[in-house]
Design an enzyme around this catalytic site. Sequence first.
Site, PDB file in Angstrom:
ATOM      1  N   GLU A  34       0.848  -1.194   0.000  1.00  0.00           N
ATOM      2  CA  GLU A  34       0.000   0.000   0.000  1.00  0.00           C
ATOM      3  C   GLU A  34       0.878   1.236   0.000  1.00  0.00           C
ATOM      4  O   GLU A  34       2.049   1.164   0.392  1.00  0.00           O
ATOM      5  CB  GLU A  34      -0.881  -0.012   1.255  1.00  0.00           C
ATOM      6  CG  GLU A  34      -0.081   0.242   2.519  1.00  0.00           C
ATOM      7  CD  GLU A  34      -0.719  -0.308   3.779  1.00  0.00           C
ATOM      8  OE1 GLU A  34      -0.917  -1.538   3.867  1.00  0.00           O
ATOM      9  OE2 GLU A  34      -0.999   0.500   4.679  1.00  0.00           O
ATOM     10  N   LYS A  84       2.818   4.532   1.046  1.00  0.00           N
ATOM     11  CA  LYS A  84       3.301   5.089   2.311  1.00  0.00           C
ATOM     12  C   LYS A  84       2.954   6.567   2.287  1.00  0.00           C
ATOM     13  O   LYS A  84       3.511   7.324   1.481  1.00  0.00           O
ATOM     14  CB  LYS A  84       4.811   4.877   2.439  1.00  0.00           C
ATOM     15  CG  LYS A  84       5.357   5.386   3.752  1.00  0.00           C
ATOM     16  CD  LYS A  84       6.813   5.001   3.910  1.00  0.00           C
ATOM     17  CE  LYS A  84       7.327   5.341   5.290  1.00  0.00           C
ATOM     18  NZ  LYS A  84       7.274   6.773   5.604  1.00  0.00           N
ATOM     19  N   ASP A 105       2.817  10.390   3.215  1.00  0.00           N
ATOM     20  CA  ASP A 105       3.789  11.308   3.815  1.00  0.00           C
ATOM     21  C   ASP A 105       3.061  12.329   4.683  1.00  0.00           C
ATOM     22  O   ASP A 105       2.818  13.461   4.269  1.00  0.00           O
ATOM     23  CB  ASP A 105       4.583  11.999   2.706  1.00  0.00           C
ATOM     24  CG  ASP A 105       5.821  12.677   3.261  1.00  0.00           C
ATOM     25  OD1 ASP A 105       6.114  12.496   4.456  1.00  0.00           O
ATOM     26  OD2 ASP A 105       6.490  13.394   2.499  1.00  0.00           O
ATOM     27  N   TYR A 131      -4.378   2.512   8.630  1.00  0.00           N
ATOM     28  CA  TYR A 131      -3.614   1.406   8.048  1.00  0.00           C
ATOM     29  C   TYR A 131      -3.088   0.403   9.077  1.00  0.00           C
ATOM     30  O   TYR A 131      -2.402  -0.541   8.740  1.00  0.00           O
ATOM     31  CB  TYR A 131      -2.456   1.920   7.182  1.00  0.00           C
ATOM     32  CG  TYR A 131      -1.538   2.916   7.883  1.00  0.00           C
ATOM     33  CD1 TYR A 131      -0.776   2.551   8.971  1.00  0.00           C
ATOM     34  CD2 TYR A 131      -1.451   4.230   7.435  1.00  0.00           C
ATOM     35  CE1 TYR A 131       0.045   3.454   9.602  1.00  0.00           C
ATOM     36  CE2 TYR A 131      -0.627   5.146   8.056  1.00  0.00           C
ATOM     37  CZ  TYR A 131       0.115   4.747   9.135  1.00  0.00           C
ATOM     38  OH  TYR A 131       0.925   5.649   9.774  1.00  0.00           O
ATOM     39  N   LYS A 167      11.095   2.721  -0.393  1.00  0.00           N
ATOM     40  CA  LYS A 167      11.062   4.164  -0.639  1.00  0.00           C
ATOM     41  C   LYS A 167      11.256   4.502  -2.109  1.00  0.00           C
ATOM     42  O   LYS A 167      11.946   3.783  -2.840  1.00  0.00           O
ATOM     43  CB  LYS A 167      12.169   4.866   0.180  1.00  0.00           C
ATOM     44  CG  LYS A 167      12.091   4.641   1.684  1.00  0.00           C
ATOM     45  CD  LYS A 167      10.813   5.132   2.329  1.00  0.00           C
ATOM     46  CE  LYS A 167      10.819   6.591   2.683  1.00  0.00           C
ATOM     47  NZ  LYS A 167      11.656   6.986   3.787  1.00  0.00           N
ATOM     48  N   CYS A 221      45.582  26.735   9.843  1.00  0.00           N
ATOM     49  CA  CYS A 221      44.213  26.888  10.327  1.00  0.00           C
ATOM     50  C   CYS A 221      43.709  28.299   9.984  1.00  0.00           C
ATOM     51  O   CYS A 221      44.360  29.281  10.338  1.00  0.00           O
ATOM     52  CB  CYS A 221      44.183  26.668  11.842  1.00  0.00           C
ATOM     53  SG  CYS A 221      42.580  27.063  12.565  1.00  0.00           S
ATOM     54  N   CYS A 244      43.207  30.344  13.466  1.00  0.00           N
ATOM     55  CA  CYS A 244      44.265  30.785  14.386  1.00  0.00           C
ATOM     56  C   CYS A 244      45.641  30.807  13.734  1.00  0.00           C
ATOM     57  O   CYS A 244      46.610  31.205  14.359  1.00  0.00           O
ATOM     58  CB  CYS A 244      44.294  29.905  15.632  1.00  0.00           C
ATOM     59  SG  CYS A 244      44.902  28.242  15.330  1.00  0.00           S
ATOM     60  N   CYS A 254      43.902  21.317  12.823  1.00  0.00           N
ATOM     61  CA  CYS A 254      44.619  22.459  13.362  1.00  0.00           C
ATOM     62  C   CYS A 254      45.392  22.000  14.587  1.00  0.00           C
ATOM     63  O   CYS A 254      44.857  21.276  15.427  1.00  0.00           O
ATOM     64  CB  CYS A 254      43.610  23.534  13.744  1.00  0.00           C
ATOM     65  SG  CYS A 254      44.231  24.743  14.916  1.00  0.00           S
ATOM     66  N   CYS A 258      43.356  27.967  19.734  1.00  0.00           N
ATOM     67  CA  CYS A 258      42.512  28.155  18.550  1.00  0.00           C
ATOM     68  C   CYS A 258      41.082  28.499  18.986  1.00  0.00           C
ATOM     69  O   CYS A 258      40.415  27.693  19.621  1.00  0.00           O
ATOM     70  CB  CYS A 258      42.507  26.905  17.684  1.00  0.00           C
ATOM     71  SG  CYS A 258      41.411  27.058  16.271  1.00  0.00           S
TER      72      CYS A 258
END
Length: 746
Positions: free
Chosen positions: A125, A127, A129, A235, A323, A428, A431, A446, A452
């Site tokens: 059946e 599904k 939503d 259902y 799905k 980095c 820093c 880093c 930092c």
Amino acid sequence: MTQDTEISTLSAEQARDELERLARLLASANTAYHTDDAPEISDAEYDRLKRRNAAIEDAFPNLKRADSPSDQVGAKPADGFAKVTHALRMLSLGNAFDDADVLAFDASIRKYLGLGQDALSYTAEPKIDGLSLSLRYEKGRLVQAATRGDGAVGENVTANARNIADIPASIDDAPELLEVRGEVYMSHPDFEALNARQSEMDAKTFANPRNAAAGSLRQLDARITAARPLRFFAYAWGAVSEPLAETQMAAIECLGTMGFTVNPLTRLCRDPGDMIAHYHEIEMQRATLGYDIDGVVYKVDDLAFQARLGFRSTTPRWAIAHKFPAELAWTRLEAIDIQVGRTGALSPVARLTPVTVGGVVVSNATLHNEDYIAGRDARGGEIRGGKDIRAGDWVQVYRAGDVIPKVADVDLSKRPESAARYAFPDTCPECGSAAIREEGDAVRRCTGGLICPAQAVEKLKHFVSRAAFDIEGLGAKQVEQFHTDGWISEPADIFTLRDRYGEGLQQLKNREGWGEKSAENLFEAIEDKRRIPLKRLIFALGIRHVGEVAAADLARHFGTWDALGQTIDAAAGAAACHLRADQAEAEERRAAEAEGRRARIKSTRDAAWQDLDPAAHAAWSDLIGIDGIGATVAVALVTTFQQEAERASINRLTDRLDIQPEDQPQTADSAVAGKTVVFTGTLEKMTRAEAKARAEALGAKVSGSVSAKTDLLVAGPGAGSKAKKAQELGIEMLDEDGWLDLIGEA
Ligand code: IVH
């Protein structure tokens, strides 16, 4: 389509990190979807993350987190509605994404039930939503309607449900008790009309029919629900005083006769071929149905089989959702930015020209790491056929919101000539410290540590997160603000906030969003968390590789903070030996390969451990002997505790806390909880898989072999060596009926 690191190539530490990341993403997605009615990622992406999480857990069962998304359904109910504890939990569904998954579903059911090639029918059946709702009828009258919530506890929306035309207020010839379950949804024309009305009134419009349905049902003012055209398909059912029928199909027909709307596309299928054919039929009608569906649900038709199959932690074994494929979109990648995380990881983020797919606007997407951008996987193999990703590229994005959507592909035919290959930074950006990629690590990090600012803020956010200190009123946003203001720079500062700023409450009070009351509440919430369970503290420290499960394992093993600290300190020398041994081993392997001989691994490693103090050795063995804790975690613990600044920061914190020792594990009240059980011989009333699942659900540990640790042997006809061994060891033995008797199922 998945561009994540292939699971089979993940190291344990990568798997642990990945499980942590997935838990975070899924928790946030759950809240956005269920509590805020504002999804941040697409359903397809959500399913994909959940599947990846489950696959990693399958591959690394001991890394499964205490808060595993696999064990959770939905999110906690929002405040405002009364709570309803469901008589029977409202569950979620497992997913199938292709025909092979559907065949595997059928095969697993046949195997579980021991059916061989016997006939086995399923219903198929659409599904829907929407959002699920449980309706409770007593003596034929609707007495309660509740949303799913987290599966165990939902929201009482009875007044609102009474305004839905498809939901009968009373039913004739009803059993004493009947809980009907189904989906509340909004049709496309009703959704469009609602949004048009909302815009006219300058009110909030909804992104899609599901959000509109959820927003309309979860209205505290039932008059608003009444003005919104909601519908309901029945259902399934929950608690019932007498069975509705013997098959799913007949039960659905029965609900139809009682006055519920059941989906007209429900069919009985004889085999997976039929199911897949019906899936395609429904898929073809999808666009013209007039309401959203996101797949097809298959259910074992025979209800006696459904009862035998039962449930896993959050999903039934007897049903699955097949799905429809994910939605994707193409857009322009405008720039690549780098974000620095708690452990210093440099994460590249794609800034996109915003693109709408299925009502969700995507403007950022993750690019994972430098290899992913370059078109390589962790082992240097090609991904996307080796195509790299550049600013200016036309890229394909998974439909998603701001919970890390992904860039899946790139269209080279649309690449601007000026687009340059992306150079991943080696310093980095926050820093300026060197950013280093260690051997075997996909991620560049880093090296700035506490200096930092990005790492410091991320550490603080982690510290206050839900599974850590979870301080009410002190979330990521506030932490960022307080850090910017210089009020807190490390966790210990949180616990001196009141002393330092209590007097100057004005400062907080004058802030946008803060009043005197909220400031006072915050100080109280902080005060509350001074008393903290050991495992939360360990997790909160944000030590690399120490996720919730490892933190809980450590807490359980050591019991107290002092015992843990002493062992980590004592193991310091051993961790160094371990790292030396790793390095020596790598060198030996290289040398052996160059010289064309076999590598001498054991002696090379042993050499690194020579001269180690036995106490350090014992502490190290104690650490890595804990189930679930390996050398990677042990090294991370020792390294953190050995770093002077880090250690001082931890000490400042623990000085201000009242750390609760870990409680002894609770014993459940089933007769077999905590016992180790072995099944052998032929079982006649259930398959081995069924027996194992039941036993585990009752808290027993099922083992495949008999040892001194075995508490109970369940032996069917034909039991051989295991029964003999159990007899020798004096282990309690039962036959199948005895076992069923013991667990109360005779
Ligand atoms: S059966 C024990 N049938 O999908 C499982 N669920 O992803 C009972 N859903 O929570 C669910 N259409 O909200 C079932 N035809 C259908 C459905 C359906 C939509 C929803 C339901 C469930 C979710 C799982």
